[in-house]
Every structure is written in C-alpha cells, then in structure tokens.
Scaffold this motif. Sequence first.
Motif, mmCIF file in Angstrom:
data_model
loop_
_atom_site.group_PDB
_atom_site.id
_atom_site.type_symbol
_atom_site.label_atom_id
_atom_site.label_comp_id
_atom_site.label_asym_id
_atom_site.label_seq_id
_atom_site.Cartn_x
_atom_site.Cartn_y
_atom_site.Cartn_z
ATOM 1 N N GLN A 1 0.574 5.235 3.505
ATOM 2 C CA GLN A 1 -0.495 4.512 4.199
ATOM 3 C C GLN A 1 0.046 3.800 5.434
ATOM 4 O O GLN A 1 -0.629 3.701 6.451
ATOM 5 C CB GLN A 1 -1.148 3.503 3.247
ATOM 6 C CG GLN A 1 -1.975 4.135 2.139
ATOM 7 C CD GLN A 1 -3.152 4.926 2.675
ATOM 8 O OE1 GLN A 1 -3.774 4.544 3.669
ATOM 9 N NE2 GLN A 1 -3.460 6.036 2.017
ATOM 10 N N LEU B 1 -1.306 4.165 9.257
ATOM 11 C CA LEU B 1 -1.629 3.005 10.096
ATOM 12 C C LEU B 1 -0.885 3.074 11.426
ATOM 13 O O LEU B 1 -1.474 2.827 12.495
ATOM 14 C CB LEU B 1 -1.267 1.717 9.356
ATOM 15 C CG LEU B 1 -1.419 0.416 10.165
ATOM 16 C CD1 LEU B 1 -2.871 0.211 10.592
ATOM 17 C CD2 LEU B 1 -0.915 -0.781 9.361
ATOM 18 N N LYS C 1 -8.853 1.208 6.678
ATOM 19 C CA LYS C 1 -9.197 1.236 5.255
ATOM 20 C C LYS C 1 -8.206 2.126 4.512
ATOM 21 O O LYS C 1 -7.944 3.253 4.918
ATOM 22 C CB LYS C 1 -10.621 1.751 5.065
ATOM 23 C CG LYS C 1 -11.674 0.823 5.672
ATOM 24 C CD LYS C 1 -13.082 1.363 5.462
ATOM 25 C CE LYS C 1 -14.113 0.422 6.091
ATOM 26 N NZ LYS C 1 -15.499 0.926 5.913
ATOM 27 N N VAL C 2 -7.678 1.587 3.428
ATOM 28 C CA VAL C 2 -6.678 2.297 2.643
ATOM 29 C C VAL C 2 -7.377 3.189 1.618
ATOM 30 O O VAL C 2 -8.073 2.704 0.723
ATOM 31 C CB VAL C 2 -5.741 1.314 1.923
ATOM 32 C CG1 VAL C 2 -4.749 2.075 1.049
ATOM 33 C CG2 VAL C 2 -5.025 0.433 2.929
ATOM 34 N N ASP D 1 -10.718 2.650 -0.449
ATOM 35 C CA ASP D 1 -11.034 1.211 -0.451
ATOM 36 C C ASP D 1 -12.010 0.899 0.683
ATOM 37 O O ASP D 1 -11.789 1.279 1.831
ATOM 38 C CB ASP D 1 -9.741 0.410 -0.272
ATOM 39 C CG ASP D 1 -9.954 -1.076 -0.557
ATOM 40 O OD1 ASP D 1 -11.115 -1.470 -0.791
ATOM 41 O OD2 ASP D 1 -8.966 -1.829 -0.541
ATOM 42 N N TYR E 1 0.789 -1.231 0.000
ATOM 43 C CA TYR E 1 0.000 0.000 0.000
ATOM 44 C C TYR E 1 0.828 1.293 0.000
ATOM 45 O O TYR E 1 0.269 2.379 -0.168
ATOM 46 C CB TYR E 1 -0.947 0.008 1.201
ATOM 47 C CG TYR E 1 -1.926 -1.134 1.201
ATOM 48 C CD1 TYR E 1 -2.984 -1.169 0.297
ATOM 49 C CD2 TYR E 1 -1.797 -2.193 2.099
ATOM 50 C CE1 TYR E 1 -3.894 -2.218 0.286
ATOM 51 C CE2 TYR E 1 -2.693 -3.246 2.108
ATOM 52 C CZ TYR E 1 -3.744 -3.264 1.193
ATOM 53 O OH TYR E 1 -4.634 -4.303 1.183
ATOM 54 N N ASN F 1 -8.605 -3.533 6.506
ATOM 55 C CA ASN F 1 -7.417 -4.334 6.820
ATOM 56 C C ASN F 1 -7.314 -4.463 8.330
ATOM 57 O O ASN F 1 -7.302 -3.455 9.045
ATOM 58 C CB ASN F 1 -6.160 -3.650 6.280
ATOM 59 C CG ASN F 1 -6.063 -3.719 4.779
ATOM 60 O OD1 ASN F 1 -5.507 -4.655 4.243
ATOM 61 N ND2 ASN F 1 -6.623 -2.724 4.087
#
Length: 311
Positions: free
Chosen positions: A200, A204, A259-260, A263, A196, A267
Amino acid sequence: MNTSFIKYHSHLLTILFFTLGAVITCTFNLGDLKPSSEFDYLDALGEGGMTLMTLVWIGFILISRPAGKVTNWLFSGLILMNISMLLDFIDEFVIYPQNSAWLTAIESLPAPVGMVIMSIALYHWYQEQMTINAQLRRTERFYRDHSLTDFITGLYSAKYMKKQIKHQLLYSKKTKQPFTMMMIDIRQFDQFNRQYGHQQGDILLREIGQVITMNIRDQDLACRYASDRFVVLLPNTTTTFAETFAWHIENSLANLAFKVGSDQQANYQKITLCSKEFDGSQSDYQVLELMSQQMDSTKKQNNKHHNKQVA
C-alpha cells in the motif's frame, strides 16, 4: 546441466527407443552374424562413432529445447540420419541372405531425407533465433531506458536527477539563468508502511508521484530521491515563481484522499516542502546537500510551530 526440458519430450523418447529397438531387432532377425575374421574393426569404429554422435545430438536437442515444431523437425532429421548410420554400423557384423538384401540397398536412403529435414529445421531455428534476438533487443532497450526511472513511482531516478543537475549547473553558469530545486518529504511515511504494509505504501508513492507530475511543467523534472522524499528541478525559475508550483503541489497532495484496499475511510498525507534557488556556482553534491539541510531546517520549524499550537 539443466535437463528441465526433457520431461516435455516423453513421446519423442518413446519414438527414439522404439525405432532403435526395431532396427536392431529387424537386422539381427533377418541376417546372420559374420565370422569374427570378417569384422572390419576400423570401419566399425568410424561408423559406430557417427551413430553415437547423432544420438548425442538428439539428446542435446531434447534437453535444451522446448516442445514444438522446430524441435520435432530437428529430432526427425537426426533420427533418420541415425537409422542410416546404425544400419551401416550393423553391416560390419551382420550378413544378410539374398531375400533380405533390400536392407543393404535402402540403408543409405534415410540419411539424405534426414539431411533435407534438418536443413528445413535449421532454417526455422534461425528464424526463431532472429525473433528471440529481436525481442531481447527490445527488452534491453526497455530496461536501458527505464533504468533512468524509479520502478515504483514511474518518476525519474535519483541517479538520473544528479546527472541533470550537473547539466543544469553548467547551463545556469553559462547563461546566468537561475534554477530552483524543490524537495518534498512525506511525513510519517514509515508509520503508514507499518500500519498498512509496503504494498500500500508503494501505491501511495505512485499516486503522489502522479500528483507532482500533474502540477509541474513539461520542462520540469521530478524524481523520487529517497524512500519518502521527492525532488523537482525547475529550470530557469526563481524561488518566487517556484512558490506557485509549491502551493499547487501542497494543496493537491493535502486533498489526495488515499483509500487502502476496500476501506472507505480516506487517508490524507501531510508533507513538508522546501525550495531553494541556485545560480550554477555550486556542485551537484552541494545542491543536494543544501536541499537536505533546508529540508531538515524546515521540518524543525514545523515541529516547533506544531508544539507551540499544542501547548
């Protein structure tokens, strides 16, 4: 020499060249050149040097300052002083007829007016510099204070954590009160970054740091110890009591639906967590070394357990 500001002063340069051209043209048109025997070269050298220096000062102002009120005032004051000095310099070579003698009478007037304007400009420059210095001090305090924190997560830095572990070791040794260290490792974080991207990954890490902070007490200290590893210092806490915090952190992170971008698929990150109690008899280096060893051991046990389940 950095001359990047000069492009913002094209209008002032136009005024400067126009003024110099107008003064020189006017004086030589109205007056006549003296015989060379009447030239006072010593006076000409002194007055010409002062005229040149005011031009140098104007040049430095234009290349070193942005456009604005203070720059305009500095320029105005210097150019008025330059006019008087230029007229004095030209007087050494030119003689005026009676009907143009007013030039000699007024040649000294621009200088004092220019000095008054320069004084006002310097006062405002001083005020401007005080404001800039205050901003720099605030910025310095910000970076000095925030050098203790990790830029990405907002948690404390590993450097600050090591200092606090030293203090805690001394305190625990003196009071006989144990403390517990907790280490949290994000599994397959490198794979997440490759899939990703690091941007990102940083987001996270920041969210994981927030989850950890929400599940510890005010007196506890969390830091980002390495790229994908976090450390929590729990003062006056036994391992048994620390297990409650560990359970909350594990469950909160297991349910962190990351969520990336746009999307919609979430995750969920898996972590490895271990904790160990200390009594103050160790050094800060030994504490972190023992924690790293326990993390490696815990990860090996988890891998063996996972392999057995797959088999």
